[in-house]
Scaffold this active site. Structure first.
Site, PDB file in Angstrom:
ATOM      1  N   ASN A 133      53.371  43.163  37.741  1.00 15.36           N
ATOM      2  CA  ASN A 133      54.354  42.141  37.331  1.00 15.36           C
ATOM      3  C   ASN A 133      55.005  42.474  35.982  1.00 15.36           C
ATOM      4  O   ASN A 133      55.644  41.629  35.384  1.00 15.36           O
ATOM      5  CB  ASN A 133      53.683  40.758  37.269  1.00 15.36           C
ATOM      6  N   GLU A 177      51.148  38.751  29.880  1.00 15.15           N
ATOM      7  CA  GLU A 177      51.711  38.416  31.184  1.00 15.15           C
ATOM      8  C   GLU A 177      53.159  37.936  31.025  1.00 15.15           C
ATOM      9  O   GLU A 177      53.581  37.581  29.919  1.00 15.15           O
ATOM     10  CB  GLU A 177      50.868  37.293  31.808  1.00 15.15           C
ATOM     11  N   HIS A 229      53.371  43.413  33.179  1.00 19.95           N
ATOM     12  CA  HIS A 229      52.591  43.142  31.958  1.00 19.95           C
ATOM     13  C   HIS A 229      52.144  44.432  31.272  1.00 19.95           C
ATOM     14  O   HIS A 229      51.960  45.468  31.917  1.00 19.95           O
ATOM     15  CB  HIS A 229      51.421  42.181  32.212  1.00 19.95           C
ATOM     16  N   ASP A 259      42.758  45.401  25.107  1.00 20.10           N
ATOM     17  CA  ASP A 259      42.289  44.078  25.525  1.00 20.10           C
ATOM     18  C   ASP A 259      40.816  44.083  25.933  1.00 20.10           C
ATOM     19  O   ASP A 259      40.213  45.137  26.109  1.00 20.10           O
ATOM     20  CB  ASP A 259      43.166  43.537  26.674  1.00 20.10           C
TER      21      ASP A 259
HETATM   22  C1  GLP Z   1      45.129  45.560  33.715  1.00 19.48           C
HETATM   23  C2  GLP Z   1      45.115  45.923  32.210  1.00 19.48           C
HETATM   24  C3  GLP Z   1      46.360  46.681  31.811  1.00 19.48           C
HETATM   25  C4  GLP Z   1      46.670  47.701  32.888  1.00 19.48           C
HETATM   26  C5  GLP Z   1      47.114  46.984  34.127  1.00 19.48           C
HETATM   27  C6  GLP Z   1      47.346  47.899  35.323  1.00 19.48           C
HETATM   28  O1  GLP Z   1      45.025  44.245  34.028  1.00 19.48           O
HETATM   29  N1  GLP Z   1      44.933  44.832  31.320  1.00 19.48           N
HETATM   30  O2  GLP Z   1      46.159  47.311  30.552  1.00 19.48           O
HETATM   31  O3  GLP Z   1      47.729  48.543  32.470  1.00 19.48           O
HETATM   32  O4  GLP Z   1      46.269  45.909  34.453  1.00 19.48           O
HETATM   33  O5  GLP Z   1      46.148  48.368  35.841  1.00 19.48           O
HETATM   34  P1  GLP Z   1      46.033  49.522  36.899  1.00 19.48           P
HETATM   35  O6  GLP Z   1      46.265  50.782  36.139  1.00 19.48           O
HETATM   36  O7  GLP Z   1      44.644  49.406  37.428  1.00 19.48           O
HETATM   37  O8  GLP Z   1      47.080  49.283  37.913  1.00 19.48           O
END
Ligand code: GLP
Length: 268
Positions: free
Chosen positions: A137, A144, A139, A67
């Site tokens: 959550n 989402e 995702h 992304d």
């Molecule tokens: C972000 C990214 C995801 C990631 C998630 C968790 O928003 N788009 O690809 O896996 O949130 O992030 P973190 O590893 O900082 O908890």
């Protein structure tokens, strides 16, 4: 799903790097799907170390990130392009021409960008190994809760929870985006092998729902139950809410001894 529960976030990174290393030995020109966020940072550090020690090379590797924020220019330090350059690409021997994110320029139509990204992944031969994190959550990428399980690369609006979770990474005077272009759930499911990393207590609920809950768009990661080759790497904290823990530990021990006897399966 192969569920591997390790003692610490550091062990998760070491194990994940080992799996990436095995793939790159078998297939030096592998196509990797990459993730951002805090969780894979330890993995990237490990990969950089392995590269510096001459254990792996990314010379012929192609990467596609999950992304990118919409409305954040690539050279903005908050863009996922900047993150990837900083955490990995600038520190290894990858040809940056072969690293891709679904970035949308101001004058481009995000829908077309999404479509082109899908075609690009296909023309590169598809993703051999997709690295994933998981949002609190449930995702994956920026898919989402309520995202179509049949979705492809497109624009998504971040939930308030994700916006809030990620706000720790933005200072108060910085623009924090609410939109992103993300690979869809179907795009992710097309990867030949998936490696999801989750560490810390904040992920325990989402991990429980992903592995042991029903398959539902309200926990997008739960779709991974339908993928043939998923390994979920957890630390103790992220595994805390799993009901079936004994079985995962038992299975992992059996698998490890199988791998010792018969070798690691060809993950290419
Ligand atoms: C972000 C990214 C995801 C990631 C998630 C968790 O928003 N788009 O690809 O896996 O949130 O992030 P973190 O590893 O900082 O908890």
């Amino acid at each position: 799903m192969e569920v591997v529960i390790l003692k610490s976030a550091d062990e998760v990174a070491v194990y994940a790097a080992k799996l990436v290393g095995v793939l790159l030995k078998l297939r030096p020109d592998a196509v990797l799907g990459l993730a951002t966020g805090s969780t894979p940072q330890a993995l990237y550090r490990r990969l950089v170390t392995d590269y510096r020690e001459g254990k792996i090379s990314f010379k012929d590797v192609t990467t596609f990130n999950l992304d990118e924020y919409l409305g954040v220019a690539p050279d903005n330090p908050q863009s996922y392009r900047s993150y990837m350059n900083r955490e990995l690409f600038d520190l290894i021997d990858i040809d940056k021409q072969n690293t891709f994110l679904p970035a949308c320029k101001e004058d481009e139509n995000p829908r077309e960008v999404g479509q082109r990204y899908e075609e690009h992944i296909q023309s590169a031969g598809g993703i051999n190994l997709q690295i994933l994190g998981i949002g609190a959550n449930g995702h994956i990428g920026f898919n989402e809760p309520s995202s179509s399980l049949g979705s492809r690369t497109r624009v998504k609006t971040l939930t308030q929870q994700t916006f809030h979770d990620n706000s720790r990474l933005f200072s108060s005077d910085e623009f924090q985006p609410t939109l992103a272009i993300t690979m869809g759930i179907t795009s992710i499911m097309e990867a030949r092998k998936i490696l999801l990393l989750a560490t810390g207590a904040g992920k325990a609920d989402a991990v429980g729902r992903m592995i042991e809950g029903p398959i539902t768009a309200m926990c997008p990661a739960s779709i991974l139950q339908m993928h043939e080759r998923v390994t979920v790497l957890l630390d103790e904290q992220a595994a805390a809410q799993l009901q079936n823990r004994d079985y995962y530990d038992w299975t992992w021990l059996q698998n490890e001894s199988l791998k010792k006897r018969f070798g690691v399966p060809d993950d290419s």
